[in-house]
Design a protein around this motif. Structure first.
Motif, PDB file in Angstrom:
ATOM      1  N   VAL A 160       0.839  -1.200   0.000  1.00  0.00           N
ATOM      2  CA  VAL A 160       0.000   0.000   0.000  1.00  0.00           C
ATOM      3  C   VAL A 160       0.875   1.252   0.000  1.00  0.00           C
ATOM      4  CG1 VAL A 160      -1.813   1.260   1.242  1.00  0.00           C
ATOM      5  CG2 VAL A 160      -1.809  -1.244   1.232  1.00  0.00           C
ATOM      6  N   ALA A 161       1.939   1.247   0.803  1.00  0.00           N
ATOM      7  CA  ALA A 161       2.845   2.389   0.858  1.00  0.00           C
ATOM      8  C   ALA A 161       3.454   2.668  -0.512  1.00  0.00           C
ATOM      9  CB  ALA A 161       3.942   2.130   1.887  1.00  0.00           C
ATOM     10  N   ARG A 162       3.830   1.630  -1.218  1.00  0.00           N
ATOM     11  CA  ARG A 162       4.428   1.813  -2.541  1.00  0.00           C
ATOM     12  C   ARG A 162       3.432   2.456  -3.516  1.00  0.00           C
ATOM     13  NH1 ARG A 162       9.269  -0.243  -3.753  1.00  0.00           N
ATOM     14  NH2 ARG A 162      10.284  -1.534  -2.177  1.00  0.00           N
ATOM     15  N   LEU A 163       2.206   1.954  -3.501  1.00  0.00           N
ATOM     16  CA  LEU A 163       1.194   2.514  -4.395  1.00  0.00           C
ATOM     17  C   LEU A 163       0.946   3.993  -4.102  1.00  0.00           C
ATOM     18  CD1 LEU A 163      -1.595  -0.219  -4.660  1.00  0.00           C
ATOM     19  CD2 LEU A 163      -0.213   0.702  -6.533  1.00  0.00           C
ATOM     20  N   LEU A 164       0.785   4.321  -2.815  1.00  0.00           N
ATOM     21  CA  LEU A 164       0.505   5.705  -2.459  1.00  0.00           C
ATOM     22  C   LEU A 164       1.702   6.595  -2.766  1.00  0.00           C
ATOM     23  CD1 LEU A 164      -1.553   7.661  -1.311  1.00  0.00           C
ATOM     24  CD2 LEU A 164      -0.645   7.206   0.972  1.00  0.00           C
ATOM     25  N   ALA A 165       2.915   6.091  -2.566  1.00  0.00           N
ATOM     26  CA  ALA A 165       4.109   6.875  -2.872  1.00  0.00           C
ATOM     27  C   ALA A 165       4.172   7.223  -4.360  1.00  0.00           C
ATOM     28  CB  ALA A 165       5.362   6.116  -2.453  1.00  0.00           C
ATOM     29  N   GLU A 166       3.810   6.279  -5.220  1.00  0.00           N
ATOM     30  CA  GLU A 166       3.773   6.568  -6.659  1.00  0.00           C
ATOM     31  C   GLU A 166       2.747   7.644  -6.967  1.00  0.00           C
ATOM     32  OE1 GLU A 166       3.313   3.399  -9.385  1.00  0.00           O
ATOM     33  OE2 GLU A 166       5.231   2.443  -8.885  1.00  0.00           O
ATOM     34  N   ARG A 168      -8.412  -8.723   2.743  1.00  0.00           N
ATOM     35  CA  ARG A 168      -8.229  -8.971   1.304  1.00  0.00           C
ATOM     36  C   ARG A 168      -6.785  -8.723   0.894  1.00  0.00           C
ATOM     37  NH1 ARG A 168     -12.020  -5.755  -2.407  1.00  0.00           N
ATOM     38  NH2 ARG A 168     -11.098  -7.197  -3.912  1.00  0.00           N
ATOM     39  N   LEU A 169      -6.159  -7.723   1.489  1.00  0.00           N
ATOM     40  CA  LEU A 169      -4.760  -7.438   1.166  1.00  0.00           C
ATOM     41  C   LEU A 169      -3.872  -8.607   1.580  1.00  0.00           C
ATOM     42  CD1 LEU A 169      -2.574  -5.454   0.177  1.00  0.00           C
ATOM     43  CD2 LEU A 169      -2.480  -4.560   2.502  1.00  0.00           C
ATOM     44  N   GLN A 170      -4.095  -9.132   2.781  1.00  0.00           N
ATOM     45  CA  GLN A 170      -3.287 -10.257   3.254  1.00  0.00           C
ATOM     46  C   GLN A 170      -3.479 -11.476   2.346  1.00  0.00           C
ATOM     47  OE1 GLN A 170      -3.861 -11.260   7.367  1.00  0.00           O
ATOM     48  NE2 GLN A 170      -2.575 -13.081   7.265  1.00  0.00           N
ATOM     49  N   ALA A 171      -4.723 -11.722   1.963  1.00  0.00           N
ATOM     50  CA  ALA A 171      -4.994 -12.854   1.077  1.00  0.00           C
ATOM     51  C   ALA A 171      -4.308 -12.672  -0.267  1.00  0.00           C
ATOM     52  CB  ALA A 171      -6.505 -13.011   0.890  1.00  0.00           C
ATOM     53  N   ALA A 172      -4.321 -11.441  -0.783  1.00  0.00           N
ATOM     54  CA  ALA A 172      -3.669 -11.165  -2.062  1.00  0.00           C
ATOM     55  C   ALA A 172      -2.161 -11.367  -1.954  1.00  0.00           C
ATOM     56  CB  ALA A 172      -3.990  -9.738  -2.508  1.00  0.00           C
ATOM     57  N   GLN A 173      -1.572 -10.931  -0.843  1.00  0.00           N
ATOM     58  CA  GLN A 173      -0.137 -11.103  -0.655  1.00  0.00           C
ATOM     59  C   GLN A 173       0.224 -12.580  -0.560  1.00  0.00           C
ATOM     60  OE1 GLN A 173       0.001  -7.968   2.675  1.00  0.00           O
ATOM     61  NE2 GLN A 173       2.040  -7.816   1.786  1.00  0.00           N
ATOM     62  N   GLU A 174      -0.577 -13.340   0.160  1.00  0.00           N
ATOM     63  CA  GLU A 174      -0.303 -14.771   0.302  1.00  0.00           C
ATOM     64  C   GLU A 174      -0.424 -15.495  -1.034  1.00  0.00           C
ATOM     65  OE1 GLU A 174      -3.090 -15.974   3.256  1.00  0.00           O
ATOM     66  OE2 GLU A 174      -1.890 -15.220   4.944  1.00  0.00           O
ATOM     67  N   ALA A 175      -1.269 -14.964  -1.912  1.00  0.00           N
ATOM     68  CA  ALA A 175      -1.435 -15.560  -3.235  1.00  0.00           C
ATOM     69  C   ALA A 175      -0.445 -15.001  -4.256  1.00  0.00           C
ATOM     70  CB  ALA A 175      -2.870 -15.338  -3.725  1.00  0.00           C
ATOM     71  N   MET A 190      -0.388 -11.950  -5.343  1.00  0.00           N
ATOM     72  CA  MET A 190      -1.056 -10.965  -6.215  1.00  0.00           C
ATOM     73  C   MET A 190      -0.775  -9.550  -5.677  1.00  0.00           C
ATOM     74  SD  MET A 190      -4.689 -13.024  -6.587  1.00  0.00           S
ATOM     75  CE  MET A 190      -5.423 -11.759  -7.636  1.00  0.00           C
ATOM     76  N   ILE A 191       0.403  -9.038  -6.014  1.00  0.00           N
ATOM     77  CA  ILE A 191       0.822  -7.759  -5.426  1.00  0.00           C
ATOM     78  C   ILE A 191       1.175  -6.712  -6.478  1.00  0.00           C
ATOM     79  CG2 ILE A 191       1.616  -8.765  -3.254  1.00  0.00           C
ATOM     80  CD1 ILE A 191       4.451  -8.704  -4.403  1.00  0.00           C
ATOM     81  N   THR A 192       0.835  -6.961  -7.742  1.00  0.00           N
ATOM     82  CA  THR A 192       1.069  -5.934  -8.746  1.00  0.00           C
ATOM     83  C   THR A 192       0.058  -4.810  -8.552  1.00  0.00           C
ATOM     84  OG1 THR A 192      -0.440  -6.870 -10.384  1.00  0.00           O
ATOM     85  CG2 THR A 192       1.837  -7.700 -10.371  1.00  0.00           C
ATOM     86  N   PRO A 193       0.375  -3.576  -9.015  1.00  0.00           N
ATOM     87  CA  PRO A 193      -0.601  -2.487  -8.885  1.00  0.00           C
ATOM     88  C   PRO A 193      -1.960  -2.835  -9.469  1.00  0.00           C
ATOM     89  CG  PRO A 193       1.535  -1.611  -9.517  1.00  0.00           C
ATOM     90  CD  PRO A 193       1.661  -3.117  -9.563  1.00  0.00           C
ATOM     91  N   ALA A 194      -1.974  -3.511 -10.609  1.00  0.00           N
ATOM     92  CA  ALA A 194      -3.249  -3.861 -11.232  1.00  0.00           C
ATOM     93  C   ALA A 194      -4.058  -4.780 -10.341  1.00  0.00           C
ATOM     94  CB  ALA A 194      -2.996  -4.522 -12.591  1.00  0.00           C
ATOM     95  N   GLU A 195      -3.401  -5.739  -9.694  1.00  0.00           N
ATOM     96  CA  GLU A 195      -4.105  -6.692  -8.833  1.00  0.00           C
ATOM     97  C   GLU A 195      -4.572  -6.041  -7.539  1.00  0.00           C
ATOM     98  OE1 GLU A 195      -1.711 -10.725 -10.237  1.00  0.00           O
ATOM     99  OE2 GLU A 195      -0.846  -9.380  -8.717  1.00  0.00           O
ATOM    100  N   LEU A 196      -3.798  -5.089  -7.021  1.00  0.00           N
ATOM    101  CA  LEU A 196      -4.173  -4.439  -5.766  1.00  0.00           C
ATOM    102  C   LEU A 196      -5.267  -3.399  -5.965  1.00  0.00           C
ATOM    103  CD1 LEU A 196      -0.655  -3.984  -4.134  1.00  0.00           C
ATOM    104  CD2 LEU A 196      -2.382  -5.710  -3.588  1.00  0.00           C
ATOM    105  N   LEU A 197      -5.233  -2.701  -7.101  1.00  0.00           N
ATOM    106  CA  LEU A 197      -6.226  -1.651  -7.352  1.00  0.00           C
ATOM    107  C   LEU A 197      -7.511  -2.209  -7.945  1.00  0.00           C
ATOM    108  CD1 LEU A 197      -3.889   1.113  -8.843  1.00  0.00           C
ATOM    109  CD2 LEU A 197      -4.905   1.072  -6.557  1.00  0.00           C
ATOM    110  N   GLY A 198      -7.404  -3.266  -8.749  1.00  0.00           N
ATOM    111  CA  GLY A 198      -8.583  -3.855  -9.363  1.00  0.00           C
ATOM    112  C   GLY A 198      -9.115  -3.027 -10.513  1.00  0.00           C
ATOM    113  N   ASN A 199     -10.368  -3.277 -10.859  1.00  0.00           N
ATOM    114  CA  ASN A 199     -11.038  -2.527 -11.921  1.00  0.00           C
ATOM    115  C   ASN A 199     -11.671  -1.272 -11.338  1.00  0.00           C
ATOM    116  OD1 ASN A 199     -10.530  -4.508 -13.976  1.00  0.00           O
ATOM    117  ND2 ASN A 199     -12.162  -5.755 -13.075  1.00  0.00           N
ATOM    118  N   GLY A 200     -11.654  -0.210 -12.119  1.00  0.00           N
ATOM    119  CA  GLY A 200     -12.219   1.053 -11.644  1.00  0.00           C
ATOM    120  C   GLY A 200     -11.718   2.198 -12.486  1.00  0.00           C
ATOM    121  N   VAL A 201     -11.540   3.348 -11.849  1.00  0.00           N
ATOM    122  CA  VAL A 201     -11.125   4.534 -12.594  1.00  0.00           C
ATOM    123  C   VAL A 201     -10.044   5.292 -11.842  1.00  0.00           C
ATOM    124  CG1 VAL A 201     -13.345   4.834 -13.761  1.00  0.00           C
ATOM    125  CG2 VAL A 201     -12.942   5.965 -11.558  1.00  0.00           C
TER     126      VAL A 201
END
Length: 330
Positions: free
Chosen positions: A53-59, A110-117, A119-130
């Motif tokens: 999350v820190a990386r995404l927000l820093a970008e 959900r974040l913990q589950a994604a990390q365990e799987a 799935m930590i790319t920006p696309a996977e963490l942000l999902g679909n949206g705008v």
């Protein structure tokens, strides 16, 4: 007062937390570059965000200060993502001339589950949206908002798409985030965040040179090849030069923004303008929050009371404000 312009190589150093505007006459490009240190470390440390999350927000912060410091009026630039992923909201709010606040919202499970799987790319963490770019010029001016669909691309790519769709300006964006580990003066382990970024735009005097090929419409008959569009040589060279930048160079304090620009563009006559400092400053205040509470109904005020007081905490800076319910007739 005249704006100071220096040729790269002359004395001067932008340092951390300052956006450095530049132009390269030989390539007809302009841009901005930044290295963020103490400011971004304070923002991320205040909330103790998980590393992804820190990386995404820093970008998002680096992108926002690069674009926000280009505003020529008193106002705001707000960059916000809204998606269905574990990190469902990123907000970076820049107020001229240099105040920045930001925060992220995420679902811990959900974040913990994604990390365990994995799935930590920006696309996977942000999902679909705008991804929304909002420019606010004040109370008496209409807001402008540009929307880009989040479709699996990076923030860099989405920002480039925004400029192509909204401004028709060829734009290149590079962003980088680094988590540093060292020891303090007493030998204790220490962690800190840095971020960097560069935005380069092709702005020749002849507007026709700036033209980009149309985005694919997706309705061409099968077997018909797309029309080839010749890219301007100067823009091709600028993109090739920026492509040589290593991600670590954008965040390395030993390199610095001006030194990196010199490495890239000195043979083409690069010049820099005075740096624009940016600050971790929130616009919240007791007075503003009090006005919000005055708009609450009696029932809402009663429901907000806890231990005899109404406590409001700013999502951006985490400052907590306590109010006596009697101030609002409660």
């Amino acid at each position: 007062m005249e704006t100071e312009i220096r040729t790269l190589g002359e004395p001067g150093f932008a340092g951390d937390d300052s956006v450095l505007p530049f132009e390269v006459d030989g390539l007809d490009v302009r841009g901005r570059i930044v290295q963020l240190g103490p400011m971004i470390d304070t923002i991320l440390g205040r909330h103790a965000y998980p590393e992804p999350v820190a990386r995404l927000l820093a970008e998002a912060i680096a992108l926002t200060v690069l674009l926000g410091t280009s505003l020529k009026f008193e106002g705001k630039l707000i960059i916000q993502t809204k998606g269905d992923g574990p990190v469902d909201l990123l907000v970076a709010d820049f107020s001229t001339p240099g105040d920045l606040r930001a925060y992220a919202r995420f679902d811990g499970e959900r974040l913990q589950a994604a990390q365990e799987a994995g799935m930590i790319t920006p696309a996977e963490l942000l999902g679909n949206g705008v991804l929304a770019f909002t420019i606010d010029q004040g109370a008496y001016m209409q807001r402008y908002q540009g929307i880009v669909e989040m479709n699996g691309e990076s923030l860099e790519a989405m920002a480039e798409t925004y400029f192509r769709q909204s401004e028709q300006i060829p734009t290149l964006v590079r962003l980088s985030v680094a988590e540093l580990f060292d020891r303090d003066a007493e030998g204790n382990p220490r962690q800190s965040w840095r971020a960097g970024g560069i935005v380069v735009q092709f702005l020749p005097q002849a507007p026709d040179r700036m033209r980009l090929p149309d985005l694919p419409g997706g309705d061409a008959p099968e077997g018909v090849e797309d029309f080839y569009h010749h890219e301007d040589d100067s823009w091709s060279e600028a993109k090739a030069l920026v492509a040589t930048v290593d991600a670590g160079e954008l965040t390395d304090p030993e390199v610095g923004a001006e030194r990196l620009l010199y490495r890239l563009f000195h043979e083409r006559g690069a010049r820099v303008y005075p740096p624009v400092p940016v600050f971790d400053r929130c616009s919240c205040s007791r007075e503003r929050l009090g006005e919000v509470l005055r708009g609450f109904s009696a029932e809402e005020l009663t429901d907000s009371v806890e231990d005899g007081a109404i406590t409001v905490q700013c999502e951006f800076c985490s400052t907590a404000y306590k109010f006596d319910p009697d101030e609002f007739g409660g």
